[in-house]
Design a protein around this motif. Sequence first.
Motif, mmCIF file in Angstrom:
data_model
loop_
_atom_site.group_PDB
_atom_site.id
_atom_site.type_symbol
_atom_site.label_atom_id
_atom_site.label_comp_id
_atom_site.label_asym_id
_atom_site.label_seq_id
_atom_site.Cartn_x
_atom_site.Cartn_y
_atom_site.Cartn_z
ATOM 1 N N LYS A 149 0.828 -1.208 0.000
ATOM 2 C CA LYS A 149 0.000 0.000 0.000
ATOM 3 C C LYS A 149 0.857 1.250 0.000
ATOM 4 C CE LYS A 149 -4.107 -1.984 2.218
ATOM 5 N NZ LYS A 149 -5.003 -1.916 3.399
ATOM 6 N N LEU A 150 1.970 1.206 0.746
ATOM 7 C CA LEU A 150 2.875 2.349 0.795
ATOM 8 C C LEU A 150 3.461 2.622 -0.579
ATOM 9 C CD1 LEU A 150 4.420 4.478 2.428
ATOM 10 C CD2 LEU A 150 6.147 2.741 2.922
ATOM 11 N N LEU A 151 3.834 1.555 -1.297
ATOM 12 C CA LEU A 151 4.389 1.703 -2.642
ATOM 13 C C LEU A 151 3.371 2.340 -3.572
ATOM 14 C CD1 LEU A 151 6.639 1.147 -4.676
ATOM 15 C CD2 LEU A 151 5.670 -1.126 -5.010
ATOM 16 N N ILE A 152 2.114 1.899 -3.445
ATOM 17 C CA ILE A 152 1.059 2.434 -4.304
ATOM 18 C C ILE A 152 0.823 3.909 -4.003
ATOM 19 C CG2 ILE A 152 -1.415 2.297 -4.826
ATOM 20 C CD1 ILE A 152 -1.179 -0.739 -4.337
ATOM 21 N N ILE A 153 0.823 4.267 -2.705
ATOM 22 C CA ILE A 153 0.629 5.663 -2.314
ATOM 23 C C ILE A 153 1.740 6.537 -2.891
ATOM 24 C CG2 ILE A 153 0.637 7.263 -0.349
ATOM 25 C CD1 ILE A 153 -0.774 5.021 1.249
ATOM 26 N N CYS A 154 2.986 6.041 -2.799
ATOM 27 C CA CYS A 154 4.122 6.783 -3.357
ATOM 28 C C CYS A 154 3.966 6.985 -4.862
ATOM 29 C CB CYS A 154 5.430 6.054 -3.069
ATOM 30 S SG CYS A 154 5.879 6.048 -1.322
ATOM 31 N N MET A 155 3.483 5.932 -5.524
ATOM 32 C CA MET A 155 3.273 6.032 -6.961
ATOM 33 C C MET A 155 2.214 7.077 -7.288
ATOM 34 S SD MET A 155 3.349 2.058 -8.135
ATOM 35 C CE MET A 155 4.876 1.118 -8.162
ATOM 36 N N LEU A 156 1.157 7.137 -6.461
ATOM 37 C CA LEU A 156 0.099 8.104 -6.694
ATOM 38 C C LEU A 156 0.584 9.532 -6.532
ATOM 39 C CD1 LEU A 156 -2.990 6.354 -5.066
ATOM 40 C CD2 LEU A 156 -2.513 6.718 -7.480
ATOM 41 N N PHE A 157 1.446 9.761 -5.538
ATOM 42 C CA PHE A 157 2.039 11.095 -5.389
ATOM 43 C C PHE A 157 2.836 11.463 -6.632
ATOM 44 C CE2 PHE A 157 1.543 10.720 -0.664
ATOM 45 C CZ PHE A 157 0.798 11.891 -0.506
ATOM 46 N N SER A 158 3.563 10.447 -7.147
ATOM 47 C CA SER A 158 4.346 10.680 -8.359
ATOM 48 C C SER A 158 3.447 11.006 -9.533
ATOM 49 C CB SER A 158 5.192 9.440 -8.680
ATOM 50 O OG SER A 158 5.897 9.625 -9.871
ATOM 51 N N LEU A 159 2.332 10.299 -9.624
ATOM 52 C CA LEU A 159 1.382 10.533 -10.702
ATOM 53 C C LEU A 159 0.738 11.903 -10.591
ATOM 54 C CD1 LEU A 159 -0.282 7.019 -10.878
ATOM 55 C CD2 LEU A 159 1.064 8.120 -12.657
ATOM 56 N N GLN A 160 0.487 12.343 -9.352
ATOM 57 C CA GLN A 160 -0.079 13.665 -9.145
ATOM 58 C C GLN A 160 0.869 14.740 -9.683
ATOM 59 O OE1 GLN A 160 -0.861 14.655 -5.066
ATOM 60 N NE2 GLN A 160 -2.245 16.312 -5.607
ATOM 61 N N ALA A 161 2.153 14.551 -9.410
ATOM 62 C CA ALA A 161 3.148 15.495 -9.921
ATOM 63 C C ALA A 161 3.197 15.449 -11.442
ATOM 64 C CB ALA A 161 4.522 15.165 -9.347
ATOM 65 N N GLN B 191 0.369 17.391 -13.007
ATOM 66 C CA GLN B 191 0.571 18.833 -12.990
ATOM 67 C C GLN B 191 1.524 19.270 -14.095
ATOM 68 O OE1 GLN B 191 1.972 19.431 -9.025
ATOM 69 N NE2 GLN B 191 -0.060 19.187 -8.095
ATOM 70 N N ALA B 192 2.422 18.370 -14.504
ATOM 71 C CA ALA B 192 3.429 18.730 -15.501
ATOM 72 C C ALA B 192 2.967 18.465 -16.930
ATOM 73 C CB ALA B 192 4.720 17.950 -15.234
ATOM 74 N N GLN B 193 1.888 17.674 -17.085
ATOM 75 C CA GLN B 193 1.438 17.291 -18.413
ATOM 76 C C GLN B 193 0.028 17.824 -18.661
ATOM 77 O OE1 GLN B 193 3.220 15.547 -20.624
ATOM 78 N NE2 GLN B 193 4.968 15.135 -19.340
ATOM 79 N N THR B 194 -0.311 17.978 -19.921
ATOM 80 C CA THR B 194 -1.638 18.451 -20.266
ATOM 81 C C THR B 194 -2.660 17.323 -20.216
ATOM 82 O OG1 THR B 194 -1.152 18.097 -22.611
ATOM 83 C CG2 THR B 194 -0.729 20.295 -21.720
ATOM 84 N N GLY B 195 -2.243 16.096 -20.453
ATOM 85 C CA GLY B 195 -3.157 14.976 -20.438
ATOM 86 C C GLY B 195 -3.641 14.659 -19.038
ATOM 87 N N ALA B 196 -4.922 14.351 -18.900
ATOM 88 C CA ALA B 196 -5.497 14.035 -17.591
ATOM 89 C C ALA B 196 -5.260 12.569 -17.274
ATOM 90 C CB ALA B 196 -6.984 14.347 -17.587
ATOM 91 N N ILE B 197 -4.875 12.305 -16.021
ATOM 92 C CA ILE B 197 -4.635 10.938 -15.573
ATOM 93 C C ILE B 197 -5.745 10.547 -14.603
ATOM 94 C CG2 ILE B 197 -3.096 9.427 -14.260
ATOM 95 C CD1 ILE B 197 -2.021 10.136 -16.972
ATOM 96 N N ASP B 198 -6.363 9.410 -14.861
ATOM 97 C CA ASP B 198 -7.376 8.878 -13.955
ATOM 98 C C ASP B 198 -6.646 8.146 -12.829
ATOM 99 O OD1 ASP B 198 -9.369 7.505 -12.626
ATOM 100 O OD2 ASP B 198 -10.471 6.992 -14.454
ATOM 101 N N LYS B 199 -6.481 8.840 -11.698
ATOM 102 C CA LYS B 199 -5.685 8.286 -10.604
ATOM 103 C C LYS B 199 -6.349 7.057 -9.976
ATOM 104 C CE LYS B 199 -5.272 12.461 -8.920
ATOM 105 N NZ LYS B 199 -4.965 13.597 -8.024
ATOM 106 N N GLU B 200 -7.656 7.033 -9.965
ATOM 107 C CA GLU B 200 -8.355 5.863 -9.416
ATOM 108 C C GLU B 200 -8.104 4.629 -10.287
ATOM 109 O OE1 GLU B 200 -12.465 6.515 -8.674
ATOM 110 O OE2 GLU B 200 -12.126 8.194 -7.283
#
Length: 257
Positions: A3-15, A18-27
């Motif tokens: 779960k910790l690894l997944i949470i870290c990945m989600l933070f990375s995806l959030q960043a 913000q850097a890309q124009t394409g929307a990412i479905d985080k869920e």
Amino acid sequence: MKKLLIICMLFSLQALGQAQTGAIDKEKIFDLYQNQRYAEAGEYLKTSYGSETTDLKALTQIGYCFLMAGNNVEAEKYYAKADAIQPGNLPILFSLASINTRRGNTEKAKLYYGNIVKLDSNNFIVYKLLANLYLSDKDSLKMVYLLKANKLVPTDGDVAADLAAVHSVYQNYDRAYEVLNVAIKADPENLVLQRTKLPIANLLKKYDEVIASGESLLKDNKDASVIKDLAKAYYYTKKYDKAVTLFRQLEGNADAE
């Protein structure tokens, strides 16, 4: 940990979002990671960010997904692109070295690990991995890397066993014995190290030690190499009856095969 690894990945995806124009479905990404559907996650991210993206985090994230999915070709492509954008990034170099090791491209793996050494000369793991790329115990570079790794972490059992084997090839039995002794003191329950030390102790005429250790090891497993080393120690100490019994046991095992 998962779960910790997944949470870290989600933070990375959030960043990344913000850097890309394409929307990412985080869920969606969370669900793919949680169910270890890394190939789908990689394809989704690749489509979302585009094959021409130059965003470092996006490239390493996509590369990681393909690496976890076992798609080494795609993983190397994205990590190589990330390496071109930011040379000297240790995680990227480790990933590229690992990918090439898996693919049997040992020369490329050596180059990547070599670049890591230039950046971090006290990295135990890289010396250990480099040594594993040299198959022959007679290869001088294998000894160099094992010596460096052993100096950094003398208690590591894998390195100690490999270094002892190399020392034995050059008949440096005293050094092999000492290397194993240090590791065994740190991990007395390591039966692999104890079995590795038996033939070396025999060569150094430490027969009482071989007998004590060998008898203990045979309680755990009737290993043929242990029986052979123990039989030799009994023979050299003139305990011929015990030596003959063990040699006959070896013959019986050979006949049974």
